[in-house]
Design a protein around this motif. Structure first.
Motif, PDB file in Angstrom:
ATOM      1  N   UNK A  11       6.747   0.363  -5.953  1.00 20.36           N
ATOM      2  CA  UNK A  11       7.571  -0.825  -6.233  1.00 20.36           C
ATOM      3  C   UNK A  11       6.996  -2.062  -5.561  1.00 20.36           C
ATOM      4  N   UNK A  12       6.556  -1.922  -4.302  1.00 23.21           N
ATOM      5  CA  UNK A  12       5.974  -3.061  -3.595  1.00 23.21           C
ATOM      6  C   UNK A  12       4.697  -3.536  -4.279  1.00 23.21           C
ATOM      7  N   UNK A  13       3.881  -2.590  -4.740  1.00 24.99           N
ATOM      8  CA  UNK A  13       2.640  -2.965  -5.431  1.00 24.99           C
ATOM      9  C   UNK A  13       2.946  -3.711  -6.725  1.00 24.99           C
ATOM     10  N   UNK A  14       3.941  -3.206  -7.471  1.00 21.89           N
ATOM     11  CA  UNK A  14       4.308  -3.883  -8.724  1.00 21.89           C
ATOM     12  C   UNK A  14       4.849  -5.277  -8.458  1.00 21.89           C
ATOM     13  N   UNK A  15       5.674  -5.401  -7.421  1.00 20.29           N
ATOM     14  CA  UNK A  15       6.251  -6.705  -7.097  1.00 20.29           C
ATOM     15  C   UNK A  15       5.157  -7.694  -6.685  1.00 20.29           C
ATOM     16  N   UNK A  16       4.173  -7.247  -5.901  1.00 17.98           N
ATOM     17  CA  UNK A  16       3.081  -8.108  -5.485  1.00 17.98           C
ATOM     18  C   UNK A  16       2.280  -8.575  -6.696  1.00 17.98           C
TER      19      UNK A  16
END
Length: 292
Positions: A227-232
């Motif tokens: 999720x963090x990678x997608x948000x970044x």
């Protein structure tokens, strides 16, 4: 010439507003002067007055002047609010959020700078003919390069909305993951309590549950990382999109300036300018004749 630290277009807009404010200020001062003149013409018809009569006249004059000045100050406030509304409306069309610093409105150094700018602008405007305020502005073209720019802007706005939707979806998933984490932590605490109560009789079951919890935590951490990678990625994509949008906006402004420059080179523009020059000369001649 004093400068305000803005580009040429915005400085011209400031000059236009300052001319409007100077005109309104002149009207207000003429109104105040007329109040005093009316008092002289209507009340000062005798050679001597009593103290009560003088006080009565001054009270009446104070009431009239107070009403006129208050009305003009209120109107000035409302005018400034309308001006701010225009600026904010234009900014909101490009998804910008403007901020104001009210403390700067009483900054004496900045106020002196504006006063110097107005003085220099007024001096220079007296040396050159005033432009016609009713001169129409060219409307943007709806074909060719402008149409392409408009389509590009619309496409970027559509992509921006899609990115916002995806971001909201990811935020919803992250919220659900956090809820799941809370449930898992609660389950872990319950298991630890069970482990304390049944330590001797359920060692094997507790080990299996701990393994399950560890697997769930590992899965949860992986989900959070994804999720963090997608948000970044979405944030970087959004920044790139904003840069592209500002670039397109700058290109559109350049195209409009070039179009206005080409129009000023046409015969129709020169003819209109000659007509305005002749009209100004006629007006000046009429004023000289009226003065005589």
């Amino acid at each position: 010439q004093a400068e305000l630290g803005v580009n040429e277009h915005h400085q011209n807009e400031v000059v236009s507003y300052m001319r409007f404010a100077r005109f309104k200020r002149g009207v207000c001062l003429k109104t105040v002067d007329s109040c005093f003149q009316d008092l002289k013409d209507s009340r000062l018809v005798e050679e001597t007055f009593t103290v009560d009569e003088v006080i009565d006249m001054l009270d009446g004059l104070q009431s009239v002047v107070h009403s006129e000045v208050e009305s003009e100050l209120i109107n000035t406030t409302y005018t400034n609010v309308l001006l701010l509304r225009q600026l904010f409306s234009q900014a909101e069309k490009w998804y910008l959020k403007l901020q104001t610093d009210v403390s700067d409105l009483e900054n004496r150094e900045l106020l002196d700078q504006v006063a110097e700018f107005e003085k220099s602008e007024y001096t220079s405007s007296n040396k050159k003919p005033t432009a016609d305020p009713t001169k129409p502005k060219l409307a943007p073209l709806n074909e060719g390069g402008s149409e392409l720019l408009n389509k590009t802007v619309a496409h970027l706005q559509e992509e921006n909305e899609k990115l916002k939707t995806r971001l909201r979806t990811i935020e919803t998933q992250a919220t659900a993951a956090l809820d799941e984490k809370s449930k898992l932590e609660k389950s872990l605490r319950d298991l630890q309590m069970i482990q304390g109560d049944q330590k001797n009789n359920a060692n094997q079951d507790i080990t299996e549950l701990e393994n399950k919890v560890a697997a769930l935590k590992s899965q949860f951490e992986k989900t959070l990382n994804d999720t963090a990678a997608n948000q970044k990625f979405l944030e970087e994509d959004l920044v790139t999109t904003k840069h592209d949008l500002l670039k397109v906006q700058d290109q559109l402004s350049t195209a409009e300036k070039e179009l206005e420059k080409k129009f000023q080179q046409t015969a129709a523009y020169h003819n209109m300018k000659e007509i305005l020059t002749k009209k100004n000369e006629q007006i000046k001649d009429l004023r000289r004749r009226l003065s005589k």
